[in-house]
Motif scaffolding. Structure first.
Motif, PDB file in Angstrom:
ATOM      1  N   UNK A  45       3.170  -5.261   6.123  1.00 24.34           N
ATOM      2  CA  UNK A  45       1.733  -4.997   6.081  1.00 24.34           C
ATOM      3  C   UNK A  45       1.222  -4.982   7.518  1.00 24.34           C
ATOM      4  N   UNK A  46       0.671  -3.842   7.925  1.00 22.10           N
ATOM      5  CA  UNK A  46       0.102  -3.706   9.261  1.00 22.10           C
ATOM      6  C   UNK A  46      -1.373  -3.371   9.120  1.00 22.10           C
ATOM      7  N   UNK A  65      -7.485   4.491  15.116  1.00 18.15           N
ATOM      8  CA  UNK A  65      -6.267   3.704  15.326  1.00 18.15           C
ATOM      9  C   UNK A  65      -5.358   3.722  14.104  1.00 18.15           C
ATOM     10  N   UNK A  66      -5.961   3.733  12.915  1.00 18.80           N
ATOM     11  CA  UNK A  66      -5.121   3.799  11.723  1.00 18.80           C
ATOM     12  C   UNK A  66      -4.385   5.134  11.656  1.00 18.80           C
ATOM     13  N   UNK A  67      -5.071   6.205  12.019  1.00 23.51           N
ATOM     14  CA  UNK A  67      -4.414   7.510  12.041  1.00 23.51           C
ATOM     15  C   UNK A  67      -3.274   7.521  13.053  1.00 23.51           C
ATOM     16  N   UNK A  68      -3.508   6.941  14.237  1.00 19.08           N
ATOM     17  CA  UNK A  68      -2.456   6.866  15.238  1.00 19.08           C
ATOM     18  C   UNK A  68      -1.282   6.018  14.723  1.00 19.08           C
ATOM     19  N   UNK A  69      -1.611   4.893  14.077  1.00 20.01           N
ATOM     20  CA  UNK A  69      -0.563   4.031  13.551  1.00 20.01           C
ATOM     21  C   UNK A  69       0.268   4.712  12.475  1.00 20.01           C
ATOM     22  N   UNK A  70      -0.391   5.441  11.573  1.00 18.14           N
ATOM     23  CA  UNK A  70       0.338   6.162  10.531  1.00 18.14           C
ATOM     24  C   UNK A  70       1.265   7.214  11.128  1.00 18.14           C
ATOM     25  N   UNK A  81       8.046   4.605   2.755  1.00 16.58           N
ATOM     26  CA  UNK A  81       6.908   4.828   1.858  1.00 16.58           C
ATOM     27  C   UNK A  81       5.686   4.129   2.448  1.00 16.58           C
ATOM     28  N   UNK A  82       4.582   4.863   2.610  1.00 12.78           N
ATOM     29  CA  UNK A  82       3.365   4.327   3.207  1.00 12.78           C
ATOM     30  C   UNK A  82       2.219   4.367   2.196  1.00 12.78           C
ATOM     31  N   UNK A  83       1.397   3.318   2.210  1.00 19.25           N
ATOM     32  CA  UNK A  83       0.224   3.267   1.329  1.00 19.25           C
ATOM     33  C   UNK A  83      -0.890   2.503   2.032  1.00 19.25           C
ATOM     34  N   UNK A  84      -1.990   3.201   2.330  1.00 16.12           N
ATOM     35  CA  UNK A  84      -3.129   2.526   2.960  1.00 16.12           C
ATOM     36  C   UNK A  84      -3.881   1.708   1.915  1.00 16.12           C
ATOM     37  N   UNK A  85      -4.461   0.605   2.354  1.00 18.11           N
ATOM     38  CA  UNK A  85      -5.142  -0.296   1.435  1.00 18.11           C
ATOM     39  C   UNK A  85      -6.089  -1.213   2.213  1.00 18.11           C
ATOM     40  N   UNK A 121      -5.757  -1.782   6.262  1.00 16.66           N
ATOM     41  CA  UNK A 121      -4.341  -2.140   6.271  1.00 16.66           C
ATOM     42  C   UNK A 121      -3.506  -0.996   5.715  1.00 16.66           C
ATOM     43  N   UNK A 122      -2.218  -1.018   6.060  1.00 17.39           N
ATOM     44  CA  UNK A 122      -1.271  -0.054   5.519  1.00 17.39           C
ATOM     45  C   UNK A 122       0.007  -0.798   5.149  1.00 17.39           C
ATOM     46  N   UNK A 123       0.548  -0.439   3.998  1.00 21.85           N
ATOM     47  CA  UNK A 123       1.801  -1.047   3.531  1.00 21.85           C
ATOM     48  C   UNK A 123       2.954  -0.084   3.772  1.00 21.85           C
ATOM     49  N   UNK A 124       4.017  -0.602   4.387  1.00 22.34           N
ATOM     50  CA  UNK A 124       5.216   0.185   4.642  1.00 22.34           C
ATOM     51  C   UNK A 124       6.379  -0.421   3.858  1.00 22.34           C
ATOM     52  N   UNK A 125       7.060   0.407   3.077  1.00 24.21           N
ATOM     53  CA  UNK A 125       8.253  -0.013   2.335  1.00 24.21           C
ATOM     54  C   UNK A 125       9.414   0.840   2.806  1.00 24.21           C
ATOM     55  N   UNK A 126      10.477   0.194   3.283  1.00 26.68           N
ATOM     56  CA  UNK A 126      11.597   0.933   3.849  1.00 26.68           C
ATOM     57  C   UNK A 126      12.924   0.262   3.516  1.00 26.68           C
ATOM     58  N   UNK A 127      13.984   1.075   3.489  1.00 26.53           N
ATOM     59  CA  UNK A 127      15.348   0.566   3.327  1.00 26.53           C
ATOM     60  C   UNK A 127      16.125   0.709   4.634  1.00 26.53           C
TER      61      UNK A 127
END
Length: 250
Positions: A45-46, A65-70, A81-85, A121-127
């Motif tokens: 979570x960032x 900044x969120x756009x830059x971060x994404x 997998x990204x999901x803003x929240x 916030x943005x959630x990142x899920x990765x393997x």
């Protein structure tokens, strides 16, 4: 004579206990099993937060900044997998000085926000765990890392389910053998009446308990162009199961 009489009574009691009939006895046997696997998925979570007297200015900086971060996250880990929240905007008021003793109460005035706090916030899920430190460091140039946890992919959990069931059933057989020996009976005299993999009933607890190694990382908002890569240890997850079997002796 008293000692001899006590020995005789104990011997009689032991003989009586050994001859206790167990024909038709129904025994409820709980069993446990677990499998361990190295974590192969991470959820991070960032977030970004800005405070400004001008609400629009704070929101504009957060959006930028969120756009830059994404963009940085997508470039560092295209398969993630990204999901803003969690977008929020709320006022911040200045502290009011309480009236001093003997000071007359003034007419209450309408409170005006001293500034505005905006965040997302943005959630990142990765393997891709090998590349995770590099991915997080890239995003930390504009975003803050608030939480990081490791676990198992759904596919991995499904694959381990068969092993977990086998381990639990093996434990049931081992405990039935031990109970039969303790009762002075042969395992062949026992018939497995019921196997409850749901773990239902007053004699059982939860069917599945999942406990995993978790790594939590807290970081402040970093403005630098480059951030040193953090260090993470994925750890492992233990998947456990409980079943209840009913065994009846002939």
């Amino acid at each position: 004579m008293k000692y001899l009489a006590a020995v005789v009574l104990l011997a009689c009691a032991a003989a009586h206990a050994e001859s206790l009939p167990t024909n038709g006895t129904l025994v409820v046997v709980p069993a446990f099993g677990e499998v361990t696997h190295v974590n192969d998925q991470a959820t991070a979570i960032l977030s970004v937060e800005e405070i400004d007297k001008d609400k629009a200015a704070a929101a504009s900086r957060v959006n930028q900044k969120m756009k830059q971060g994404l963009d940085l996250l997508k470039k560092a880990d295209p398969q993630a997998s990204l999901k803003t929240q969690g977008y929020y905007t709320y006022p911040v008021y200045a502290e009011e000085t309480p009236p001093q003793p003997g000071q007359p109460l003034q007419t209450r005035k309408l409170r005006v926000p001293a500034s505005w706090r905006v965040g997302q916030s943005v959630q990142l899920v990765t393997v891709n765990l090998d590349n995770l430190p590099k991915t997080v460091a890239a995003a930390q140039s504009v975003l803050s890392l608030n939480n990081l946890r490791f676990g198992l992919r759904p596919e991995t959990t499904r694959q381990l389910d068969e092993q977990r069931i086998a381990a639990t059933y093996q434990n049931l057989n081992e405990r039935i053998n031990a109970i039969a020996r303790a009762m002075g009976r042969k395992v062949g005299d026992a018939v497995l009446d019921t196997v409850d993999f749901e773990g239902s009933g007053n004699y059982s607890g939860n069917r599945v308990e999942v406990t995993g190694a978790r790594v939590i990382a807290n970081a402040t908002n970093v403005r630098a162009a480059e951030v040193a890569e953090p260090s993470f240890e994925p750890g492992e997850t233990v998947l456990s199961m409980r079943l209840v079997g009913k065994v009846r002796f002939k």
